[in-house]
Design a protein around this motif. Structure first.
Motif, mmCIF file in Angstrom:
data_model
loop_
_atom_site.group_PDB
_atom_site.id
_atom_site.type_symbol
_atom_site.label_atom_id
_atom_site.label_comp_id
_atom_site.label_asym_id
_atom_site.label_seq_id
_atom_site.Cartn_x
_atom_site.Cartn_y
_atom_site.Cartn_z
ATOM 1 N N ALA A 165 0.964 3.868 1.752
ATOM 2 C CA ALA A 165 0.433 4.391 3.015
ATOM 3 C C ALA A 165 1.504 4.225 4.085
ATOM 4 O O ALA A 165 2.632 3.816 3.796
ATOM 5 N N GLU B 26 -2.850 7.615 5.491
ATOM 6 C CA GLU B 26 -2.263 8.100 4.244
ATOM 7 C C GLU B 26 -0.888 8.702 4.465
ATOM 8 O O GLU B 26 -0.032 8.673 3.584
ATOM 9 N N THR B 27 -0.671 9.249 5.658
ATOM 10 C CA THR B 27 0.636 9.805 6.024
ATOM 11 C C THR B 27 1.080 9.167 7.330
ATOM 12 O O THR B 27 0.272 8.577 8.062
ATOM 13 N N LYS C 90 0.837 -1.196 0.000
ATOM 14 C CA LYS C 90 0.000 0.000 0.000
ATOM 15 C C LYS C 90 0.872 1.246 0.000
ATOM 16 O O LYS C 90 1.928 1.283 0.636
#
Length: 419
Positions: free
Chosen positions: A326, A388-389, A324
């Motif tokens: 991510a 996401e971060t 991912k």
């Protein structure tokens, strides 16, 4: 397929939970497992280090594949014994697992094949070790040669502290036979990064870089532990550094083991320090790190069973492993007093609420007949969030952990914030 995972900690829960997604697997077992693993696999009450009993059970119950996850059974030759019994297994054979089981072996391998690491000497005589410490001065690192549950390393800030570490290992038997021989090495400086790699004897595939937080208290203070939390990816591990590690460290290590007649199949853990002189090896492990495994496997998209089979069969180069885009953070909730003495048996509340937004991997838990989950180890839970971060993942892990409570619960408040 019927698959058995050997072990009973947070790493094994992450492996079990990831394997449970595979359409190839019909039945999943774990020995000995824990209170959380019991939700995804049938737990079998066999000690992870009982090679004979484990092989006998796997044979009797016709396991199609066995994943040997912890360091001790790998060093004891569980993979060798399983394969000899006709049962395919994931993990290195004992002659390759020695890269973790003996610091003296691994440092010698790096010296022979010019793999960058800290300057060192090994000792079996305490007085010679003490003389070397006084000669070199501090800071200096003292390591037990053998396996010591991730706690056999002392980064001494003073000569007196280093001398005490050497005496406790060599004279007082703090780690038993594991400390009868020690490695004393220079104290390198720079951020640490862990890169776990899938290896099939010849080819390797790196996983996203991670960073473990070993010290018990905020600000990287206090005694070393098995790990108080991990993040992935690790900041500062640039594509340029990754390329350099591949050429100077990863590929040469796999080639060196093959050249020595010790081909490595499994997960090879590269503990690295990004020094001013470039990346250098701090340590090798012969398996997934814990808690790095919990963070990294949370980002995996490819079927883990396919990867395990490719590592065993030497076909890793034919597999496209996807991750991912991510980040993940695993926050360890520990028993008060860990890594020293601590009490067990306290009920844990808030797990269901925490799992609304994160995954809670069980490391040291037990389950009562009525379903009550209790503390049963030093590291109890690994609350793991994906975002996401990296900041979002860290915030997610801490937000979920607020729901969980047990007596004397201890955790660091700066996982992912201290480098």
């Amino acid at each position: 397929m019927k698959v058995l995972v050997v072990g009973g900690g947070g790493r094994e829960h992450a492996i079990v939970r990831t394997l449970a997604k595979s359409p190839k697997i019909d039945a999943l077992y774990c020995a000995p497992g824990n209170g959380g693993i019991a939700e995804q696999a049938q737990c079998v009450p066999i000690k992870a280090t009982d090679v004979e009993a484990m092989v006998a059970w796997a044979k009797e119950h016709a396991m199609d594949f066995v994943v040997v996850a912890p360091d001790d059974p790998l060093a004891l030759g569980m993979v060798d014994a399983l394969e000899a019994a006709g049962i395919p297994a994931f993990g290195p054979r004992a002659n390759a697992a020695v890269i973790e089981a003996s610091k003296v072996f691994s440092k010698g391998l790096m010296a022979k094949y010019h793999i960058p690491t800290a300057k060192y000497r090994s000792f079996t005589d305490l007085e010679e070790a003490l003389a070397y410490i006084r000669q070199e001065g501090a800071p200096i690192v003292v390591k037990a040669d053998g396996l010591a549950l991730g706690k056999g390393v002392v980064v001494a800030q003073t000569v007196a502290e280093a001398e005490e570490a050497a005496r406790s290992m060599m004279a007082d038997g703090k780690f038993g036979a594991a400390g009868s021989q020690v490695v004393i090495e220079e104290c390198m400086t720079g951020p640490e990064v862990t890169v776990l790699c899938f290896v099939d004897g010849e080819h390797l595939s790196p996983m996203p870089p991670s960073r473990d937080h070993k010290r018990a208290f905020d600000g990287d203070k206090g005694p070393n532990t098995g790990g108080m939390g991990a993040i992935s990816p690790a900041p500062g591990y640039t594509p340029e550094i990754a390329d350099r590690c591949m050429e100077e460290i990863f590929l040469p290590t796999v080639a060196a083991l093959k050249a020595e007649g010790r081909p490595f199949h499994g997960v090879l853990y590269f503990g690295l320090m990004l020094t001013p002189d470039g990346p250098k090896v701090v340590e090798y492990n012969a398996r997934f790190g814990d808690p790095e495994c919990q963070a990294v496997l949370s980002l995996l998209e490819t079927d883990l069973m396919d990867i395990f089979q490719a590592c065993r069969e030497g076909t890793l180069d034919r597999l496209d492993i996807r991750w991912k885009h991510a980040a993940a953070c695993c926050l360890v909730l520990a028993s008060g007093g860990y890594p020293a003495s601590y009490e067990k048996g306290y009920p844990i509340t808030g797990l269901a609420e925490a799992e609304q937004t994160a995954v809670v991997f069980h490391a040291g838990t037990s389950r009562d007949e009525d379903g009550t989950i209790r503390t049963a180890g030093g590291r109890v839970l690994g609350v793991t969030a994906v975002g996401e971060t990296l900041d979002a993942a860290i915030d997610g892990a801490y937000a979920a952990a607020k729901h969980i409570s047990f007596q004397d619960m201890h955790f660091r408040t700066d996982i992912g914030r201290t480098f």
